[in-house]
Design an enzyme around this catalytic site. Structure first.
Site, PDB file in Angstrom:
ATOM      1  N   ASP A  82       0.913  -1.135  -0.355  1.00  0.00           N
ATOM      2  CA  ASP A  82      -0.353   0.031  -0.193  1.00  0.00           C
ATOM      3  C   ASP A  82       0.441   1.557   0.282  1.00  0.00           C
ATOM      4  OD1 ASP A  82      -2.389   0.966   0.452  1.00  0.00           O
ATOM      5  OD2 ASP A  82      -2.176   1.972   2.236  1.00  0.00           O
ATOM      6  N   MET A 136      -7.378   5.902   2.950  1.00  0.00           N
ATOM      7  CA  MET A 136      -7.091   7.041   1.853  1.00  0.00           C
ATOM      8  C   MET A 136      -6.200   7.829   1.689  1.00  0.00           C
ATOM      9  SD  MET A 136     -10.547   8.320   2.516  1.00  0.00           S
ATOM     10  CE  MET A 136      -9.879   9.896   1.990  1.00  0.00           C
ATOM     11  N   ARG A 137      -4.989   6.731   1.274  1.00  0.00           N
ATOM     12  CA  ARG A 137      -4.390   7.063   0.494  1.00  0.00           C
ATOM     13  C   ARG A 137      -4.228   6.471  -0.812  1.00  0.00           C
ATOM     14  NH1 ARG A 137      -0.283   4.066   3.355  1.00  0.00           N
ATOM     15  NH2 ARG A 137       0.422   6.159   4.429  1.00  0.00           N
ATOM     16  N   ALA A 138      -4.928   5.694  -1.469  1.00  0.00           N
ATOM     17  CA  ALA A 138      -5.532   5.260  -2.525  1.00  0.00           C
ATOM     18  C   ALA A 138      -6.558   6.347  -3.221  1.00  0.00           C
ATOM     19  CB  ALA A 138      -6.586   4.305  -2.830  1.00  0.00           C
TER      20      ALA A 138
END
Length: 696
Positions: free
Chosen positions: A194, A275-277
């Site tokens: 991720d 929320m990184r995506a």
């Protein structure tokens, strides 16, 4: 130094090229992880990338490549005057070896200066050298976890802080992190996956025409490297110009609220964590728009960004393969207005490269980098195959009762008819480790002397290196100060005084599963339990960074179904396909395991093995099968091989052969039902309750 193969000459790696370009246009995207089979030009393309990037300006003489235009540049060599001399140099490609130490990555005390001049001076590491460049880690899946964490933290924060050996230093560390890996050699943990902004899957092209072109270009390069590189000079310069234009256009690209909402819908629909995506998809879409000369993010930009940013974030299980459903993605994106054509640039010449025909790929000037197509196959979950729901029920091969003395259908028919049964649900297993203290690769299973962990002593430095143990270094030098002192009170140190810390941590091991697949194990319920237990131990091996191997035995032979590997995913797939039926060649299975361990000890002598024998103890193949099995077991014990016997015998009346076998092996004996940590906890609670009741 040999000439580098040109970036624009690589054929058939369009998605990888696009991901690399987007993260160099906008380093905030967060780097690229490239997964693919061997021989797919992964390393070639990464090493060629630096040559097509625009050169950068740095403060002359600064070891940390500070940007002259940045008044707040974080450099230990600063601060710099406003009129400090400036020099222009190419972007650096810094390669991080798999065996690098933490000192080499972060930097550390300059030992020569410390010992000769008595000064504590910082010696920059690879992160400092990679600032404003590319940090490339080949076989990143084989890198120690603590180094991967360190790299990804530095990439996310844009700085590196060193607090060690009396040194306190912080410097800028903004770089494009690129990792390549072969999934057959093991996977990265999902939480580390991720942290990479983008990921791509690469494979050799299946189109014969493209394969011919790859071979033709490579042979032309090998025959005349200088001439081949020169023939791509115009294409490389045009590519550099386009990247430079995109970098300048990037701040002007508009990502409106409608596009942001669409990104949120996509990430929610694919059920990604955190929320990184969303952030990475947004940044990649902006970079993609700039790369195509647009000042507004369109549907094509969102689609290209999602295909690169989301596949690896959909993994829920360590054995899930990355992937994304392109049909679902297209339904979420809906229809968009016609794509505006990029403005013509008279300074950029077309770069023609063969690309696969696809209805989703528009003609482009450079190697098909605009709209990528990826595998639309859904991830295959090989670890939690269930016998309920929509999946087909496996055939029940039980030919007799599942309690008492179970019948062995293979005892009368040799190998018998093999039947495959799916595994039950995995669970959290108990921790099984090798006794004693080893010296293998860092991991999370058995005690070992490692480069990290708690300090237990000191020694003279050797080839393995280590952190300086200051107290022990001074203690070694103290008795010699009277003879060395020539005036003054300064402590006099010599190289022979140096001591490094000895640390005890945990190592990874080789877990070799030796699984009975004979007819006595073939009852559907039993084989489900066996596969669930082995699968659970495989998951545990994945988390503890072990190597795994798989030996099976049925009929008349033992078979090495999977040579020792770091890819527990392959082991899980082989386990899922494991057939059962036939006689029980227990001795042959253990002999096959012994030979596999012997070969692996030559390849990797420091990695200690743990043999996990999964059987009910019955040996029915050949004459004197039981006695031969016990002889082999005693031979394994004499070799000092740590073993674990998981007894699969069930029913009210049991023969207890597996327990006897465990005694011959000198192995830990565990009934199948007690492999899980929950079962062990239940046994402990029951024993405690009984003790308390008796005390009352």
């Amino acid at each position: 130094m040999p000439l580098q193969y040109p970036f624009t000459a690589v054929v058939g790696s369009d998605s990888m090229a696009l991901a690399l370009i987007l993260t160099t246009i906008s380093p905030e995207v967060g780097g690229v992880l490239v997964r693919g089979e061997k021989g797919t030009a992964k390393s070639t393309m990464v090493r060629a990338l630096a040559a097509v990037l625009p050169p950068i300006e740095v403060v002359a003489g600064d070891r940390f490549s500070s940007d002259p235009a940045d008044p707040g540049a974080l450099s230990p060599d600063g601060p710099f005057a406003t009129d400090a001399p400036v020099e222009t140099r190419p972007v650096r490609l810094v390669e991080l070896p798999v065996g690098a130490t933490e000192d080499r990555v972060l930097g550390s005390l300059h030992l020569e200066r410390a010992l000769s001049d008595g000064k504590a001076e910082y010696e920059p590491g690879l992160l400092a050298r990679a600032h404003r460049g590319i940090l490339y880690v080949d076989e990143v899946n084989l890198l120690h976890d603590h180094l991967v964490d360190l790299l990804l933290d530095a990439a996310a924060m844009g700085r590196s802080t060193v607090e060690r050996d009396g040194i306190s230093v912080a410097h800028a560390a903004r770089f494009v992190l690129v990792g390549t890996m072969n999934p057959e050699e093991g996977e990265l943990r999902p939480q580390l996956l991720d942290r990479f902004g983008l990921t791509v899957e690469v494979a050799a092209p299946r189109d014969p025409a493209l394969r011919v072109e790859v071979v033709r270009r490579r042979m032309a390069y090998d025959a005349d490297p200088a001439g081949f590189v020169a023939s791509y000079g115009d294409a490389e310069r045009a590519f550099t110009s386009r990247i430079e234009t995109a970098q300048a256009l990037l701040p002007e690209v508009v990502l409106d609220d409608a596009a942001l909402l669409k990104i949120a819908e996509i990430c929610a629909a694919f059920d990604v964590d955190g929320m990184r995506a969303d952030l990475v998809t947004a940044r990649a879409a902006i970079a993609h728009a700039a790369w195509n000369g647009r000042t507004r993010v369109t549907r094509a930009d969102l689609r290209a960004a999602a295909l690169l940013a989301l596949p690896h974030r959909r993994r829920r299980n360590p054995f899930d393969a990355p992937g994304i459903d392109e049909d679902l993605l297209d339904r979420i994106l809906g229809e968009d207005e016609p794509e505006p054509t990029p403005p013509d640039d008279p300074d950029v010449e077309p770069v023609e490269t063969p690309a696969p025909d696809s209805p989703d790929v528009e003609p482009v000037e450079t190697p098909a980098l605009e709209n990528e197509t990826h595998d639309s196959a859904e991830p295959q979950d090989v670890s939690t195959s269930s016998t309920s729901g929509d999946s087909a029920e496996p055939q029940d091969v039980s030919t007799g009762p599942t309690s008492g003395h179970e019948s062995d259908p293979g005892d009368q028919s040799g190998a018998g008819d093999a039947t495959t049964v799916s595994a039950g649900e995995p669970f959290r297993p108990r921790l099984f480790s090798v006794s004693g203290v080893g010296a293998g690769e860092q991991g999370r299973r058995s005690r070992a002397i490692t480069t990290s962990g708690h300090r237990i002593g000191a020694r003279k430095p050797g080839s393995e290196g280590g952190a300086v143990h200051l107290i022990e270094t001074i203690r070694a030098a103290a008795p010699h100060q009277g003879a060395r002192r020539t005036g003054g009170t300064r402590l006099s140190l010599r190289a022979d005084d140096l001591r490094v810390a000895v640390r005890e941590g945990q190592e990874s091991n080789l877990i070799l599963f030796c699984v009975d697949a004979s007819g006595s194990m073939a009852a559907r319920a039993r084989m489900q339990q066996v596969k669930a237990a082995v699968l659970s131990l495989l998951l545990d091996a994945y988390r503890r960074r072990d190597k795994v191997g798989l030996v099976t035995f049925r009929g008349s032979d033992g078979v090495l179904a999977l040579p020792p590997t770091s890819s527990v995913e392959i082991a899980a797939a082989r386990l899922e396909e494991l057939p059962a039926g036939g006689r029980t060649p227990l001795a042959e299975g253990m002999l096959t395991a012994l030979e596999s361990l012997r070969v692996e000890s030559v390849r990797d002598p420091n990695r200690r093995p743990l043999l996990v024998l999964v059987t009910d103890g019955r040996a029915t193949s050949g004459t004197n099968a039981v006695e031969r099995s016990r002889v082999v077991a005693r031979h394994l014990a004499a070799r000092g091989i740590a073993s674990l016997v998981i007894d699969c015998e069930t029913g009210r009346f049991r023969m207890g052969l597996a327990r006897e076998l465990a005694a011959d092996l000198g192995a830990e004996y565990v009934p199948l039902g007690e492999v899980s940590a929950e079962a062990l906890a239940g046994v402990v609670r029951l024993s405690t309750d009984r003790h308390r009741g008796g005390a009352a």
